[in-house]
Design a protein around this motif. Structure first.
Motif, PDB file in Angstrom:
ATOM      1  N   HIS A  18      32.276 110.731  -1.135  1.00  0.00           N
ATOM      2  CA  HIS A  18      32.256 110.892  -2.593  1.00  0.00           C
ATOM      3  C   HIS A  18      30.838 111.155  -3.093  1.00  0.00           C
ATOM      4  N   LYS A  19      29.846 110.709  -2.345  1.00  0.00           N
ATOM      5  CA  LYS A  19      28.459 111.031  -2.682  1.00  0.00           C
ATOM      6  C   LYS A  19      28.040 112.260  -1.893  1.00  0.00           C
ATOM      7  N   ASN A  20      27.373 113.207  -2.558  1.00  0.00           N
ATOM      8  CA  ASN A  20      26.899 114.365  -1.808  1.00  0.00           C
ATOM      9  C   ASN A  20      25.570 114.037  -1.131  1.00  0.00           C
ATOM     10  N   LEU A  21      24.997 115.006  -0.460  1.00  0.00           N
ATOM     11  CA  LEU A  21      23.785 114.744   0.307  1.00  0.00           C
ATOM     12  C   LEU A  21      22.581 114.447  -0.578  1.00  0.00           C
ATOM     13  N   ASP A  22      22.675 114.776  -1.875  1.00  0.00           N
ATOM     14  CA  ASP A  22      21.622 114.423  -2.829  1.00  0.00           C
ATOM     15  C   ASP A  22      21.865 113.070  -3.484  1.00  0.00           C
ATOM     16  N   GLY A  23      22.945 112.397  -3.093  1.00  0.00           N
ATOM     17  CA  GLY A  23      23.255 111.088  -3.645  1.00  0.00           C
ATOM     18  C   GLY A  23      24.017 111.121  -4.960  1.00  0.00           C
ATOM     19  N   ARG A  24      24.476 112.292  -5.388  1.00  0.00           N
ATOM     20  CA  ARG A  24      25.198 112.390  -6.657  1.00  0.00           C
ATOM     21  C   ARG A  24      26.633 111.918  -6.508  1.00  0.00           C
ATOM     22  N   THR A  25      27.101 111.177  -7.492  1.00  0.00           N
ATOM     23  CA  THR A  25      28.447 110.622  -7.518  1.00  0.00           C
ATOM     24  C   THR A  25      29.387 111.588  -8.229  1.00  0.00           C
ATOM     25  N   PRO A  26      30.707 111.332  -8.181  1.00  0.00           N
ATOM     26  CA  PRO A  26      31.635 112.172  -8.935  1.00  0.00           C
ATOM     27  C   PRO A  26      31.285 112.259 -10.420  1.00  0.00           C
TER      28      PRO A  26
END
Length: 283
Positions: A202-210
């Motif tokens: 659910h977190k992308n590689l940049d640490g962003r959440t939905p």
């Protein structure tokens, strides 16, 4: 107790024997149920937290002999299973499904929690076990991501129209979701990100959440939810997997959600091949 692992890419019976066969089948079924229960919850494995995963589907072609197989690929070819990747775990010693589950959980948590696998087969002879997890070739003929996202929407709304038990939580029938193009764009971007960069989270590689991704796409909502899937090559398989997983089922039955955007993305070089994202929102 001996444990081994192997990975490769790309009549008339007596009454007593009937009872014995039934007992063995029950233990095999219990092990599959334990594996799927384990996958359905966030787990700590190799120092990382896993995602909640849909259940593995039992495929009889993966129920292989517990005796040593010198060529796993040939065995699956003979069984007419068109595999992309497969992992076989052999155990020697566990007397029942509970004992076997303890071993695979402790020694093979990364295999059990690998999102690329969508099928499973378990065989047992006495205290010898073989667990085969696999991902088949993609065979579904899919339209573009908007068309398949709309199919997901229709199936989710059909599911929401009926009362449903999601694990221990009961849900009444609720209102249908409406399509939101902004959430669809955010869902497509995350599916593409997972496929191209070979991760599932659910977190992308940049640490962003939905919530971060929805906001960056321009969606200002009071509540955001997200379901993910990997490996399944049709919307029907995706939705069936979510309905069988308590956490995913609770998300899609949540009456507070009013809107949906959904999409898939494919990258043959990735582990799972195909990735799905459904973003739920409330404005």
């Amino acid at each position: 107790m001996r444990v081994t692992s192997f990975i490769m890419r790309l009549g008339t019976l007596s009454l007593g024997l009937v009872f014995a066969t039934t007992a063995i089948a029950t233990e095999e079924t219990q092990l599959v149920e334990s594996i799927n229960a384990y996958r359905s919850q966030v787990q700590r494995c190799a120092g990382q937290a896993s995602a909640e995963l849909p259940p593995l589907a039992v495929d009889p072609r993966l129920v292989l002999s517990v005796n040593k197989i010198s060529d796993l690929q040939q065995a699956l070819t003979r069984a007419s299973y068109p595999m992309v990747s497969v992992q076989a775990i052999s155990l020697s010693g566990p007397r029942d499904a509970q004992s076997a589950m303890k071993v695979v959980r402790e020694s093979f948590c990364q295999v059990l929690l690998d999102p690329q696998f969508i099928d499973v087969g378990v065989s047992r002879e006495g205290r010898e076990w073989r667990i085969v997890l696999a991902r088949p070739l993609l065979t579904g003929r899919l339209g573009d991501w908007q068309a398949e996202g709309q199919k997901l929407l229709e199936m989710l709304n059909t599911a929401r129209a009926q009362p449903r038990q999601c694990g221990a939580q009961s849900f009444a029938a609720t209102t249908p979701l409406t399509w939101n193009a902004t959430l669809g764009t955010a869902a497509e971007a995350h599916s593409r990100d997972m496929a191209n960069h070979n991760f599932f989270d659910h977190k992308n590689l940049d640490g962003r959440t939905p919530g971060d991704r929805a906001e960056l796409a321009g969606y200002i909502g009071q509540q955001i939810g997200e379901n993910l899937a990997a490996g399944q090559d049709t919307p029907r398989k995706v939705v069936d997997g979510w309905l069988a997983s308590p956490g995913h089922c609770s998300n899609l039955m949540n009456p507070q959600f009013r809107e949906l955007g959904a999409a898939y993305a494919v990258d043959p070089k990735s582990n799972a091949g195909i990735y799905w994202t459904a973003m739920f929102g409330t404005q």
